[in-house]
Design a protein around this motif. Structure first.
Motif, PDB file in Angstrom:
ATOM      1  N   SER A 269      12.683 -25.826   6.140  1.00 58.39           N
ATOM      2  CA  SER A 269      12.939 -24.488   5.590  1.00 58.39           C
ATOM      3  C   SER A 269      12.440 -24.380   4.156  1.00 58.39           C
ATOM      4  CB  SER A 269      14.438 -24.172   5.652  1.00 58.39           C
ATOM      5  OG  SER A 269      14.895 -24.103   6.985  1.00 58.39           O
ATOM      6  N   LEU A 273       9.595 -21.783   2.603  1.00 60.05           N
ATOM      7  CA  LEU A 273       9.856 -20.885   1.476  1.00 60.05           C
ATOM      8  C   LEU A 273       8.802 -21.048   0.396  1.00 60.05           C
ATOM      9  CD1 LEU A 273      13.727 -20.927   0.896  1.00 60.05           C
ATOM     10  CD2 LEU A 273      12.312 -18.907   1.264  1.00 60.05           C
ATOM     11  N   PHE A 279      12.592 -15.411   3.472  1.00 62.32           N
ATOM     12  CA  PHE A 279      13.794 -16.246   3.555  1.00 62.32           C
ATOM     13  C   PHE A 279      14.415 -16.195   4.954  1.00 62.32           C
ATOM     14  CE2 PHE A 279      18.428 -16.843   2.000  1.00 62.32           C
ATOM     15  CZ  PHE A 279      18.378 -18.211   2.261  1.00 62.32           C
ATOM     16  N   ALA A 282      12.241 -18.385   7.101  1.00 61.63           N
ATOM     17  CA  ALA A 282      12.225 -19.788   6.671  1.00 61.63           C
ATOM     18  C   ALA A 282      13.527 -20.495   7.016  1.00 61.63           C
ATOM     19  CB  ALA A 282      11.969 -19.859   5.167  1.00 61.63           C
ATOM     20  N   LEU A 297      20.404 -18.426  -1.110  1.00 61.37           N
ATOM     21  CA  LEU A 297      19.397 -18.724  -2.118  1.00 61.37           C
ATOM     22  C   LEU A 297      19.906 -18.321  -3.493  1.00 61.37           C
ATOM     23  CD1 LEU A 297      16.453 -19.830  -2.176  1.00 61.37           C
ATOM     24  CD2 LEU A 297      15.678 -17.446  -2.114  1.00 61.37           C
ATOM     25  N   ILE A 373       9.417 -20.940  -5.980  1.00 63.04           N
ATOM     26  CA  ILE A 373       8.983 -19.820  -5.133  1.00 63.04           C
ATOM     27  C   ILE A 373       8.313 -18.811  -6.054  1.00 63.04           C
ATOM     28  CG2 ILE A 373       9.702 -18.022  -3.511  1.00 63.04           C
ATOM     29  CD1 ILE A 373      12.208 -19.645  -2.914  1.00 63.04           C
ATOM     30  N   LEU A 380      17.687 -23.617  -2.980  1.00 60.93           N
ATOM     31  CA  LEU A 380      18.010 -23.329  -1.583  1.00 60.93           C
ATOM     32  C   LEU A 380      19.270 -24.102  -1.207  1.00 60.93           C
ATOM     33  CD1 LEU A 380      17.345 -22.250   1.289  1.00 60.93           C
ATOM     34  CD2 LEU A 380      15.912 -24.303   1.599  1.00 60.93           C
TER      35      LEU A 380
END
Length: 388
Positions: A269, A273, A279, A282, A297, A373, A380
């Motif tokens: 995941s 991302l 999101f 992911a 997040l 990101i 995360l």
């Protein structure tokens, strides 16, 4: 009138770690001729002087213990709060015990927890006896409202948990968790923990899981003038140790497998991302796992971006009564360990210790990792359910 006779019976207090008896609690048995009578009746038939009766009972117990010549065992004695509340009576009690030849370091004076509530003199006298070398135990801890501040003020060497606390812990998972935390709390104030009322195999298992130090109860040994020795006690306790170890091993194997799957899905995941995947898409590998509760997040300051993404069949709250906590958009989790560890070591996957989720009051661990990101640092997170 038949003669009144006071007798001392002993019940072993057993160290789970040492696998041996390290102390005995002295329990009064009284006879009038050949008939066994209650301690209350014995007091009524004695002199009518409560203090003198207590001195004679203490002397009986100490003489019996001195004759046993067990230098490596403590003698636990119940002390009437009224005796400890009086300096003269407390001094007389200490003198009577010393006459038996027992070292003060082998005598543990048990003080009922509820007696600490409003009696400063009792606490002062107990602490003075402790300075003379006697050890102090708080007895029946956990009955009704606990006076933690008074217990801390006394600075006991031992805290004996009331048997009803153990009873509730065998029936209620939440109370079992509380039992473990209370054991840790007593350790923090410098006291060893004795769990009383251990009467069944389940009781032993709960006591073992709690991390307590010593146990006492009918399953360990019944009171007697000469109670069961370790050659009888240790095999009974060892069998429960073995049972617990097998159970814990199976649980750890299961947990390792679950956590490894969660780690793999989490990394998948995180990579998605960082590659620009939305999101909601992911997070799918994580949310597909049966023990994952939710993903969320955070930004670089620990503030949550958007709502939780919940696993299929799960909602933001496990129960409707926690609905006011459901929307965590904008919540600040910067003081949580899982955020702080992640932000300190970007790119490293961190797993928290089990804790109670504020979102739905379920026990979980949180997996977390700081990732970039769109060139901004984010964290995360995924909550994974753990068994109580």
């Amino acid at each position: 009138m038949p003669e009144l006779t006071l007798e001392s019976h002993q019940q072993p207090i057993y160290s789970l770690a040492h696998r041996r008896t390290v102390g005995v609690e002295a329990l009064l048995r009284a006879r009038e001729g050949d008939a066994l009578i209650s301690p209350l009746d014995a007091y009524a038939r004695h002199t009518g002087d409560r203090h003198r009766f207590d001195l004679d009972v203490a002397a009986t117990h100490c003489r019996h213990a001195a004759q046993e010549a067990c230098a490596d065992r403590w003698l636990f004695l119940n002390v009437d709060p009224a005796t400890l509340a009086s300096r003269d009576h407390a001094d007389a009690l200490a003198a009577r015990m010393l006459e038996s030849g027992l070292s003060p370091s082998k005598v543990v004076l048990e003080v009922l927890e509820h007696a600490l509530e409003a009696d400063d003199a009792l606490i002062d006298n107990a602490r003075r006896l402790r300075k003379q070398g006697f050890l102090i135990a708080v007895d029946d801890f956990g009955v009704g409202h606990s006076n933690l501040d008074r217990v801390c003020l006394l600075e006991p060497d031992f805290v004996k948990f009331d048997r009803n606390l153990l009873r509730r812990s065998t029936e209620q998972p939440r109370t079992r968790n509380l039992l473990t935390k209370l054991v840790h709390l007593m350790h923090e104030i410098g006291a060893l923990v004795v769990i009383e009322g251990v009467e069944t195999e389940t009781d032993v298992l709960v006591a073992l899981e709690s991390g307590c130090d010593l146990v006492q109860g009918y399953y360990i040994a019944r009171p007697a003038p000469v109670p069961d020795g370790d050659e009888a006690i240790t095999p009974r306790v060892d069998a429960r140790w073995d049972e617990l170890m097998v159970r814990e091993l199976m649980k750890r194997k299961l947990s390792r497998r679950q956590i490894e799957l969660a780690r793999q899905a989490f990394v998948q995941s995180a990579i998605a991302l960082m590659q620009g995947t939305a999101f909601t898409d992911a997070a799918r590998p994580m949310l597909a796992l049966p023990d994952v509760i939710r993903c969320f997040l955070l930004d670089s300051s620990g503030r949550q971006i958007g709502r939780n993404l919940n696993a299929r069949g799960s909602s933001d709250t496990g129960q409707p009564k926690f609905a006011p906590l459901a929307d965590t958009t904008g919540a600040v989790w910067s003081r949580r360990g899982y955020f702080q560890h992640a932000i300190d070591q970007p790119g490293v996957l961190y797993m928290s210790e089990p804790y109670l989720s504020m979102t739905d009051t379920r026990n979980c661990v949180t997996l977390s990792m700081a990732i970039e990101i769109d060139e901004d640092l984010h964290v995360l997170c995924a909550d994974v359910l753990v068994a109580r």
